[in-house]
Design a protein around this motif. Structure first.
Motif, PDB file in Angstrom:
ATOM      1  N   GLY A 234      21.427  26.355  77.160  1.00 46.03           N
ATOM      2  CA  GLY A 234      21.264  27.129  77.112  1.00 46.03           C
ATOM      3  C   GLY A 234      21.855  27.254  78.885  1.00 46.03           C
ATOM      4  N   GLY A 235      21.740  26.593  79.560  1.00 48.79           N
ATOM      5  CA  GLY A 235      22.257  26.283  80.886  1.00 48.79           C
ATOM      6  C   GLY A 235      23.815  27.258  80.337  1.00 48.79           C
ATOM      7  N   TRP A 236      25.169  26.723  79.329  1.00 50.57           N
ATOM      8  CA  TRP A 236      26.781  27.323  80.048  1.00 50.57           C
ATOM      9  C   TRP A 236      26.436  28.524  79.613  1.00 50.57           C
ATOM     10  N   LYS A 237      24.913  29.232  78.535  1.00 55.30           N
ATOM     11  CA  LYS A 237      25.068  31.168  77.949  1.00 55.30           C
ATOM     12  C   LYS A 237      24.543  31.347  79.472  1.00 55.30           C
ATOM     13  N   GLN A 238      23.640  30.695  80.024  1.00 58.18           N
ATOM     14  CA  GLN A 238      23.110  31.468  81.684  1.00 58.18           C
ATOM     15  C   GLN A 238      24.298  31.208  82.388  1.00 58.18           C
ATOM     16  N   ARG A 239      25.457  29.895  82.237  1.00 58.30           N
ATOM     17  CA  ARG A 239      26.913  30.338  83.075  1.00 58.30           C
ATOM     18  C   ARG A 239      27.333  31.802  82.892  1.00 58.30           C
ATOM     19  N   LEU A 240      27.185  31.999  81.880  1.00 52.16           N
ATOM     20  CA  LEU A 240      28.473  33.030  81.051  1.00 52.16           C
ATOM     21  C   LEU A 240      27.737  34.334  81.056  1.00 52.16           C
ATOM     22  N   ALA A 241      26.297  34.581  81.637  1.00 53.87           N
ATOM     23  CA  ALA A 241      26.022  35.769  81.812  1.00 53.87           C
ATOM     24  C   ALA A 241      26.097  35.479  83.323  1.00 53.87           C
ATOM     25  N   LEU A 242      26.183  34.882  84.009  1.00 50.79           N
ATOM     26  CA  LEU A 242      26.761  34.540  85.756  1.00 50.79           C
ATOM     27  C   LEU A 242      28.219  35.098  85.780  1.00 50.79           C
ATOM     28  N   ALA A 243      28.918  34.512  85.233  1.00 49.43           N
ATOM     29  CA  ALA A 243      30.105  34.592  84.862  1.00 49.43           C
ATOM     30  C   ALA A 243      30.211  36.215  84.495  1.00 49.43           C
ATOM     31  N   CYS A 244      29.785  37.180  83.571  1.00 50.56           N
ATOM     32  CA  CYS A 244      30.129  38.299  83.392  1.00 50.56           C
ATOM     33  C   CYS A 244      29.365  39.202  84.657  1.00 50.56           C
ATOM     34  N   ALA A 245      28.844  38.818  85.200  1.00 48.94           N
ATOM     35  CA  ALA A 245      27.315  40.078  86.043  1.00 48.94           C
ATOM     36  C   ALA A 245      28.302  39.986  87.552  1.00 48.94           C
ATOM     37  N   LEU A 246      29.312  38.807  87.388  1.00 52.58           N
ATOM     38  CA  LEU A 246      30.674  38.426  88.722  1.00 52.58           C
ATOM     39  C   LEU A 246      31.761  39.356  88.262  1.00 52.58           C
ATOM     40  N   LEU A 247      32.498  39.594  87.404  1.00 51.33           N
ATOM     41  CA  LEU A 247      33.215  40.415  87.154  1.00 51.33           C
ATOM     42  C   LEU A 247      34.179  40.638  87.821  1.00 51.33           C
TER      43      LEU A 247
ATOM     44  N   LYS B 129      38.934  37.642  85.122  1.00 53.04           N
ATOM     45  CA  LYS B 129      38.316  36.814  84.142  1.00 53.04           C
ATOM     46  C   LYS B 129      38.162  34.819  84.220  1.00 53.04           C
ATOM     47  N   SER B 130      39.547  35.099  84.748  1.00 55.44           N
ATOM     48  CA  SER B 130      39.763  33.493  85.029  1.00 55.44           C
ATOM     49  C   SER B 130      39.166  32.814  86.526  1.00 55.44           C
ATOM     50  N   ALA B 131      38.972  33.945  87.477  1.00 50.59           N
ATOM     51  CA  ALA B 131      38.345  33.635  88.287  1.00 50.59           C
ATOM     52  C   ALA B 131      36.962  33.087  88.028  1.00 50.59           C
ATOM     53  N   VAL B 132      35.798  33.977  87.563  1.00 52.26           N
ATOM     54  CA  VAL B 132      34.966  33.273  87.050  1.00 52.26           C
ATOM     55  C   VAL B 132      34.896  32.174  86.166  1.00 52.26           C
ATOM     56  N   MET B 133      35.888  32.153  85.543  1.00 51.83           N
ATOM     57  CA  MET B 133      35.517  30.766  84.337  1.00 51.83           C
ATOM     58  C   MET B 133      35.674  29.896  85.029  1.00 51.83           C
ATOM     59  N   SER B 134      36.592  29.459  86.365  1.00 54.47           N
ATOM     60  CA  SER B 134      36.568  29.012  86.736  1.00 54.47           C
ATOM     61  C   SER B 134      35.695  28.002  88.630  1.00 54.47           C
ATOM     62  N   ILE B 135      35.409  29.894  88.810  1.00 53.95           N
ATOM     63  CA  ILE B 135      33.896  29.543  89.675  1.00 53.95           C
ATOM     64  C   ILE B 135      32.605  28.590  88.955  1.00 53.95           C
ATOM     65  N   THR B 136      32.135  29.394  87.139  1.00 50.57           N
ATOM     66  CA  THR B 136      31.130  28.609  86.419  1.00 50.57           C
ATOM     67  C   THR B 136      31.467  27.550  86.066  1.00 50.57           C
ATOM     68  N   GLY B 137      32.872  26.998  85.639  1.00 47.08           N
ATOM     69  CA  GLY B 137      33.485  26.064  84.870  1.00 47.08           C
ATOM     70  C   GLY B 137      33.290  26.214  82.997  1.00 47.08           C
ATOM     71  N   LEU B 138      33.404  27.169  83.451  1.00 48.66           N
ATOM     72  CA  LEU B 138      33.781  27.948  81.344  1.00 48.66           C
ATOM     73  C   LEU B 138      35.038  28.198  80.861  1.00 48.66           C
ATOM     74  N   ALA B 139      35.625  27.292  81.352  1.00 52.20           N
ATOM     75  CA  ALA B 139      37.601  27.926  81.650  1.00 52.20           C
ATOM     76  C   ALA B 139      37.635  26.399  79.981  1.00 52.20           C
ATOM     77  N   PRO B 140      37.089  25.863  79.681  1.00 49.58           N
ATOM     78  CA  PRO B 140      37.367  24.970  79.174  1.00 49.58           C
ATOM     79  C   PRO B 140      36.405  24.994  77.727  1.00 49.58           C
ATOM     80  N   PHE B 141      36.180  25.785  77.823  1.00 45.95           N
ATOM     81  CA  PHE B 141      35.178  26.160  76.824  1.00 45.95           C
ATOM     82  C   PHE B 141      34.970  28.581  76.148  1.00 45.95           C
ATOM     83  N   ALA B 142      35.903  28.954  76.641  1.00 46.11           N
ATOM     84  CA  ALA B 142      37.260  29.988  77.109  1.00 46.11           C
ATOM     85  C   ALA B 142      36.350  30.593  74.558  1.00 46.11           C
ATOM     86  N   ALA B 143      37.184  29.922  73.677  1.00 43.30           N
ATOM     87  CA  ALA B 143      37.295  30.037  72.810  1.00 43.30           C
ATOM     88  C   ALA B 143      36.300  29.540  71.456  1.00 43.30           C
TER      89      ALA B 143
END
Length: 313
Positions: free
Chosen positions: A138-151, A116-130
């Motif tokens: 739309g762009g951040w939703k796709q980053r989240l979808a990508l992060a989930c696919a990379l877990l 979880k830490s790794a994919v949030m770092s790769i996609t830049g999602l860490a500041p949006f965890a909560a």
């Protein structure tokens, strides 16, 4: 070594209707393969067969070393998939979505936290965890979808029009992430309707009415005879009134094809027609014509030419 994605005469029929007709290709490791075609051409069905979700009617394919027909479960455990529409849980936070999918992939507690830490770092999602997923752009939703696919660290990633409906800046940033993944050895299979995205791919396949009618690098596709007929040249023409210039160009005897690209025209003309002649003839018929310059076909030119040639045949 077997390519991470390999299809050999892969076919899907529904009754008497053939949706995918004997397509064959390989996608090397660490490459970005663009799979293009009009709506209803067989793109999604091909992806579903490669993901082990739909049984082929003929041919065979392997993904990540697993046979898509005999070991669909093995395929699905080994790949990541990002759909064109956001398909995660909008009422869960970013972190909760990641936690759900990490458990679905059966990652143990320690590995869940690391991944979880790794994919949030790769996609830049860490500041949006909560943040609740539904509140993301739309762009951040796709980053989240990508992060989930990379877990689960898949080495093959399928992305079905992942940038549809998101803004140009978000599209570019998402593609930067994809290139980073490819550089780390992940193999990407991407469908898109954006020609600028397709031009970034290592190789491109173009499927039309179930048939794979073109396959290769951009340079290889540009060299196809249907794209560059013998005895022709291709010009770009800038014009103040592009619609008027379009009509005038179509009337010239030596012009074989005309297409509008923004404020410019792309024409295919007999090789005997020089830049100066085209400029003078268009100017003589009225209107303001700017520079006429010889060009190589764009990827959009390639697919327009191939589609028209297929329709003519």
């Amino acid at each position: 070594m077997t390519a991470p994605i390999r299809a050999e005469k892969l076919t899907k029929r529904y009754g008497d209707h053939t949706v995918v007709n004997g397509v064959s290709f390989e996608v090397p490791a660490g490459s970005v393969f663009g799979f293009l075609g009009p709506n209803g051409s067989g793109k999604s069905t091909t992806i579903k067969m490669l993901c082990g979700l739909v049984q082929p009617s003929g041919g065979d394919a392997t993904v990540a070393g697993f046979d898509v027909e005999r070991d669909g479960d093995g395929v699905r455990r080994s790949i990541g998939y990002v759909s064109q529409s956001f398909s995660l849980y909008g009422d869960l936070t970013v972190d909760q979505n990641l936690e759900f999918y990490a458990r679905a992939y059966d990652l143990d507690l320690d590995r869940r936290g690391v991944r979880k830490s790794a994919v949030m770092s790769i996609t830049g999602l860490a500041p949006f965890a909560a943040y609740t997923a539904s509140t993301l752009s739309g762009g951040w939703k796709q980053r989240l979808a990508l992060a989930c696919a990379l877990l689960h660290e898949p080495r093959v990633l399928f992305m079905d029009e992942p940038t549809a409906g998101i803004d140009p800046v978000a599209r570019r940033e998402l593609w930067d992430l994809l290139f980073t993944l490819a550089g780390e050895g992940v193999t990407l299979f991407v469908t898109t309707h954006y020609m600028d995205e397709a031009e970034r791919c290592s190789r491109v396949g173009y499927i039309f009415e179930g048939d794979l009618i073109a396959l290769g690098t951009l340079d290889e596709l540009r060299a196809l005879q249907d794209v560059n007929p013998p005895g022709t040249v291709r010009y770009k023409i800038s014009a103040h009134d592009v619609m008027q210039a379009f009509a005038r160009a179509r009337a010239l005897r030596y012009v074989r094809d005309v297409t509008i690209f923004g404020r410019d025209l792309h024409i295919v003309a007999d090789a005997s027609a020089s830049e100066a002649r085209v400029h003078d003839d268009l100017s003589a018929s009225g209107g303001s014509v700017g520079q006429v310059s010889r060009i190589e076909p764009s990827l959009e030119d390639v697919f327009v030419a191939l589609t028209r040639a297929r329709g003519a045949s």
